[in-house]
Design an enzyme around this catalytic site. Structure first.
Site, PDB file in Angstrom:
ATOM      1  N   ASP A  34       0.767  -1.269  -0.058  1.00  0.00           N
ATOM      2  CA  ASP A  34       0.008  -0.011  -0.163  1.00  0.00           C
ATOM      3  C   ASP A  34       0.784   1.166  -0.018  1.00  0.00           C
ATOM      4  OD1 ASP A  34      -2.549   1.191   0.462  1.00  0.00           O
ATOM      5  OD2 ASP A  34      -1.589   2.021   2.395  1.00  0.00           O
ATOM      6  N   GLU A  58       1.660  -0.417  -4.861  1.00  0.00           N
ATOM      7  CA  GLU A  58       0.847   0.762  -5.187  1.00  0.00           C
ATOM      8  C   GLU A  58       1.801   2.024  -5.256  1.00  0.00           C
ATOM      9  OE1 GLU A  58      -3.577   2.570  -3.723  1.00  0.00           O
ATOM     10  OE2 GLU A  58      -1.803   2.135  -2.309  1.00  0.00           O
TER      11      GLU A  58
END
Length: 474
Positions: A181, A243
């Protein structure tokens, strides 16, 4: 390298399947629905966070990296899920949230030096708008997202050791890798210098506050690869998909240690052939693209591109080279919802997170209780109704996953009429009409898939349609 052309199915556990009637999805529920994923033909599933959390950001504010929140079940439920997935030939990926913890994580109380503090705030902005600093006990702590998510200091060796321990914990329990993330925010300028004013477009959508700045100090620090190397040490050869919220031209330092990065240029592209082609071309100039067209943070495929284009968008997603991520519900054409009586996510993303619809019952077969968010349209859109219908979106996606195994490794973008996106994978040609009008697109080979009956006829491609042909296309 199982992942190089894999399709990975994103499961948002809260909204996939509820096993105990409390209205919230859980790990046992995921296990109950694994046969759907095996039948569909995906290679792996990625579980959004299920760790203990106060849920200020619905699991992305982690309060314990080595546990399961009771709302989702237990560690034993996780072990059972992994074992059941293996029996079906499916791998399980987890979500790694390394940039920040929950403010309620014991680390924040016991090891405040593991976080980033300042005597006075600089001009850095939160991804959700407003300053990225909050005051506590006379000092300011950094939070790149919500104030309840203080940023960790990845230049502190104790932070690295603690995170490596957590990563190894799940790998030992059978995790096949991680979606990482917000990795571009892992390291910032150690001097905490102000971001200068923006002099050129960032290249991806930003909040109004962030658009004002060049973002050269608040993210993407030059020594980020050193931190990524420590993550790689902990996971070995398991998959790491980042990401990386940067244009693909800036990926290279990340791909020294990550296997792939999400192609946000395509995700944010409008449904226009020239724009889509430019995004694909820019992204594929370098290796490492992982394709994604919707997820828990962005509008669903059927809503963002329009229901009339959803089937063609699925063709594009599942025929580009490299790993592709399919968000739960996209295989049946599920659209955005309207939220519910209660707002859960302050950033307004509830509408992307409505429960999966398995049948036409009032709760879509998701729960026997009251769902945490209402279903969207289970009477019209559900797995049960589409499974035996050869013309359904679900059947199209399953056919694409089968056909995908036959495509060549290389990608060649082809010249085509205005409004038509065309490219070749080996001896298969993919053609998509992004317009509301017929376009010339002669198919010289054997037609093996079309998004609607008669999509390609008389040298013309029907509006909002796509085809795959085996052979050459003129």
């Amino acid at each position: 390298m199982w992942w190089q052309d894999a399709v990975i199915y994103q499961v948002y556990p809260r909204s996939f399947q509820d096993s105990d009637g409390d209205g919230t999805g859980d790990l046992r529920g995921v296990e109950q629905r694994l046969d759907h994923l095996a039948w569909l033909g995906v290679d792996a599933l990625w579980l959004s966070p299920f760790y203990p959390s106060p849920m200020h950001d619905f699991g992305y504010d982690v309060a314990d990296y080595k546990g399961v929140d009771p709302v989702f079940g237990t560690l034993e439920d996780f072990d059972s899920l992994v074992a059941a997935a293996r029996e079906r030939g499916l791998r399980v990926l987890l979500d790694l949230v390394p940039c920040h913890t929950s403010i309620e994580h014991p680390w924040f109380r016991e090891h405040p030096d593991w976080y980033i503090w300042a005597d006075e705030p600089n001009n850095w902005m939160s991804a959700f708008g407003g300053p990225a600093w909050s005051r506590l006990n006379g000092r300011w702590y950094l939070h790149s997202f919500y104030p309840e998510q203080p940023d960790l200091d990845w230049r502190n060796p104790e932070v690295i050791a603690a995170m490596q321990d957590a990563l190894g914990f799940w790998v030992d329990r059978g995790a096949a890798g991680y979606r990482v993330d917000a990795i571009d925010r892992l390291l910032k300028d150690p001097e905490l210098r102000d971001d200068p004013p923006a002099s050129e477009p960032f290249g991806l959508p930003l909040s109004d506050d962030e658009k004002r700045f060049a973002l050269t100090h608040s993210r993407n620090a030059p020594d980020t690869p050193a931190a990524l190397a420590r993550i790689r040490e902990a996971v070995g050869d398991n998959l790491l998909v980042g990401e990386v919220y940067l244009p693909s031209a800036k990926w290279q330092p990340y791909l020294e240690h990550l296997d792939a990065a999400f192609a946000f240029e395509l995700l944010h592209a409008s449904w226009d052939a020239a724009t889509l082609r430019a995004a694909i071309e820019a992204t594929t100039r370098r290796p490492g693209a992982a394709w994604v067209l919707s997820n828990h943070d962005f509008g669903r495929l059927a809503t963002r591109f329009g229901a009339e284009n959803a089937r063609s968008a699925a063709v594009m997603l599942l025929t580009l080279p490299g790993p592709a991520f399919l968000y739960q519900g996209d295989e049946i054409g599920l659209g955005d919802g309207r939220g519910g009586e209660r707002t859960y996510d302050r950033a307004g993303r509830d509408r992307y997170r409505h429960p999966m619809q398995w049948d036409a019952s009032p709760t879509g077969g998701f729960t026997t209780g009251e769902p945490w968010l209402p279903p969207v349209d289970p009477e019209r859109t559900n797995v049960e109704a589409q499974r035996e219908d050869p013309r359904s979106t679900l059947s199209l996606v399953r056919d694409l996953l089968t056909l995908r195994r036959l495509l060549g490794d290389e990608l060649e973008l082809l010249d085509a009429a205005a409004g038509v996106l065309a490219y070749r994978r080996g001896d298969h040609t993919i053609t998509i009409n992004t317009t509301a009008e017929e376009r010339p697109a002669p198919v010289d080979g054997d037609l093996v898939l079309e998004t609607r009956p008669g999509a390609a006829r008389g040298g013309r491609l029907a509006p909002h349609s796509g085809t795959i042909a085996r052979g050459l296309q003129g």
